[in-house]
Design a protein around this motif. Structure first.
Motif, PDB file in Angstrom:
ATOM      1  N   TYR A   1       0.837  -1.198   0.000  1.00  0.00           N
ATOM      2  CA  TYR A   1       0.000   0.000   0.000  1.00  0.00           C
ATOM      3  C   TYR A   1       0.873   1.250   0.000  1.00  0.00           C
ATOM      4  CZ  TYR A   1      -3.120  -3.718   1.178  1.00  0.00           C
ATOM      5  OH  TYR A   1      -3.796  -4.903   1.111  1.00  0.00           O
TER       6      TYR A   1
ATOM      7  N   THR B   1      -9.208  -0.686   2.387  1.00  0.00           N
ATOM      8  CA  THR B   1      -8.636  -1.491   1.299  1.00  0.00           C
ATOM      9  C   THR B   1      -7.944  -2.732   1.862  1.00  0.00           C
ATOM     10  OG1 THR B   1      -8.282   0.577   0.124  1.00  0.00           O
ATOM     11  CG2 THR B   1      -7.217  -1.361  -0.789  1.00  0.00           C
TER      12      THR B   1
ATOM     13  N   ASP C   1      -8.951  -6.499   0.937  1.00  0.00           N
ATOM     14  CA  ASP C   1      -7.970  -7.455   0.418  1.00  0.00           C
ATOM     15  C   ASP C   1      -7.925  -8.724   1.263  1.00  0.00           C
ATOM     16  OD1 ASP C   1      -7.217  -6.026  -1.809  1.00  0.00           O
ATOM     17  OD2 ASP C   1      -5.561  -4.988  -0.805  1.00  0.00           O
TER      18      ASP C   1
ATOM     19  N   ARG D   1      -1.356  -1.234  -4.153  1.00  0.00           N
ATOM     20  CA  ARG D   1      -2.596  -0.472  -3.965  1.00  0.00           C
ATOM     21  C   ARG D   1      -2.230   1.003  -3.778  1.00  0.00           C
ATOM     22  NH1 ARG D   1      -4.273  -4.737  -5.503  1.00  0.00           N
ATOM     23  NH2 ARG D   1      -5.331  -6.296  -4.229  1.00  0.00           N
TER      24      ARG D   1
END
Ligand SMILES: *Cc1c(COP(=O)(O)O)cnc(C)c1O
Length: 475
Positions: A178, A220, A224, A202
């Protein structure tokens, strides 16, 4: 026994010639330093023009060195935009210092092999000290280790390799990382080199201050996980290249602890802010990160190439990178003597730590603190000047020595404004006074100043803004 015909071994010079060249070179370095502020910024020639001047047959026979130096003066040195020029406001400049330039020369001559304790114990000890000084300055916990690399890109690659090892045992399938839409491109490149697919990254949106949206990040990660992915790492930036923004390190550390993720912070540009009065507040939470990239050839005033990676659990560096080889068996050490060649990508490595060590000792940290603060202040003064004129719009206010602004003209569409500002950056280079480049923030093309050179004067800033304005009015 000497059965050579020549009095000297091949590639040696007579001592008197060495001395003459060495002194002449030092004179050149000093002349360059003195001439820099008045030097025009040159638009680069085309490949074709340089092919004509520099393409030549492989020199089977040598020529006098003075001819070679003259060729450099004619064809090569005029064709760089020196990044230590006081009016280099583009990208990130490299306002290096003379002590470190000399340190690089010294290091080349001493030929210390900074990969093993056996061959270079003294340099290894200096590197340990320098890494620990950096750790103290940025406020990472005791026990943190690390080493010097070529730059921020190499440091980011090193850190992500350690994260992959520590959190994934090197298995990349389904793993996710991320970062934000302001993360430096070297992270994306490192990620690919390490065997991940781009879809495994991401890219989180940023808020109005260009900081990562932590709520979106948490959502997120949860999504995931629900889909069976393997989140393993968050990359934060302490001083984004576009605007100098700093991601909320404490909030990210909270997420990473809760989710058992590696937290890497890319401080290539901005970690030097730790040297200022408010810097440590701005970096609050940095004591909780797993790894940190620093780039002393930016705002720590070092010549190329010097980056650093700090890792909270340094044994992970060795576990990630060490291999054994029969031809290296004599280098193995007992105890805590360190072979830096076991800790990263390079086996053979130069004594990079020397320049930072020497310059910190010679000038003292207090001088570095003043130099960093000066860059912060310059950007703030630039902002004041820009705000005083209605032709400028500030897109991101002065932050860590960076300000992003654009030329505006009533009646122009968004696309026309983008074109105008792009053209303005290109035109300003033709002017030859200063080097300013553009960037794009949330779809808006703008000009960007990075003002970290202590030799830049406020007058340099004002004159550059005045010339940009005149240029904008003409376009
Ligand atoms: C400059 C920069 C890098 C890359 O560092 P290099 O020394 O150019 O390899 C990485 N991240 C950020 C935020 C940077 O500003």
């Amino acid at each position: 026994m000497n059965n050579r015909l020549d009095p000297l071994p091949p590639l040696d010079l007579p001592v008197e010639e060495m001395r003459r060249l060495g002194y002449a070179l030092v004179e050149r370095l000093i002349e360059r330093h003195l001439a820099l502020p008045a030097l025009p910024i040159q638009h680069p020639p085309t490949r074709m023009e340089l092919e004509r001047k520099l393409r030549e047959p492989l020199p089977e026979r040598g020529i006098p060195i003075d001819d070679v130096l003259a060729q450099l003066d004619r064809e090569v040195w005029p064709n760089i935009i020196p990044t230590n020029h006081p009016r280099f406001f583009a990208f990130v400049s490299t306002p290096n210092n003379f002590v470190s330039v000399l340190a690089d020369a010294l290091s080349a001559a001493m030929t210390a092999y900074a990969g093993s304790w056996l061959e270079a114990a003294g340099p290894a000890m200096i590197e340990l000290v320098v890494i620990d000084w950096l750790r103290q300055l940025v406020g990472m916990p005791e026990g943190t280790g690390g080493h010097c690399v070529t730059g921020g890109s190499a440091a980011n690659l090193t850190a992500l390799a350690v994260a992959r090892y520590a959190k994934l045992q090197d298995r990349v399938e389904g793993a996710t990382l991320y970062c934000s839409d302001q993360t430096h491109g070297s992270i994306r490149r490192a990620f690919r080199i390490l065997g991940f697919q781009f879809e495994q990254m991401r890219v989180m949106p940023t808020n109005a201050r260009f900081e990562i949206d932590v709520a979106a990040l948490a959502q997120t990660i949860a999504r995931d996980r629900a889909e069976g992915k393997r989140p393993f790492c968050v990359v934060a930036t302490a001083g984004t290249t576009n605007t100098g923004s700093i991601d909320p390190l404490n909030a990210l550390a909270d997420v990473c602890v809760r989710e058992n993720l590696w937290l890497h912070v890319d401080g290539s540009y901005g970690a030097a802010i730790a040297l200022t009065a408010h810097g440590l507040e701005l970096l609050s939470g940095i004591d909780r990160v797993d790894s940190l990239t620093l780039d002393p050839h930016k705002w720590w005033f070092q010549p190329y190439e010097l980056g650093c990676v700090l890792v909270r659990q340094p044994h992970l560096l060795r576990e990630t990178f060490q291999y054994s080889a029969e031809y290296l068996q004599d280098t193995q050490r007992a105890g805590d003597e360190i072979n830096f060649g076991d800790e990263g990508l390079q086996l053979t490595r130069t004594f990079r730590a020397l320049k930072l060590w020497m310059s910190l000792k010679v000038f003292g940290v207090e001088t570095f603190r003043r130099a960093v603060q000066y860059g912060v202040d310059l950007a703030e003064q630039a902002e004041k000047t820009l705000r005083a004129s209605s032709c400028w719009e500030i897109l991101s206010g002065a932050q860590l020595g960076i300000i992003v602004f654009r030329y505006i003209r009533p009646g122009l569409s968004a696309t026309e404004l983008n074109h105008l500002n792009h053209a303005l950056a290109a035109e300003s280079l033709k002017d030859g006074f200063a080097f300013v480049t553009s960037t794009t923030l949330k779809g808006q093309t703008a000009l960007r100043f990075c003002t970290i050179n202590p030799r830049t004067t406020f007058d340099d800033i004002q004159q550059t803004i005045a010339r940009l304005k005149a240029c904008g009015n003409r376009l």
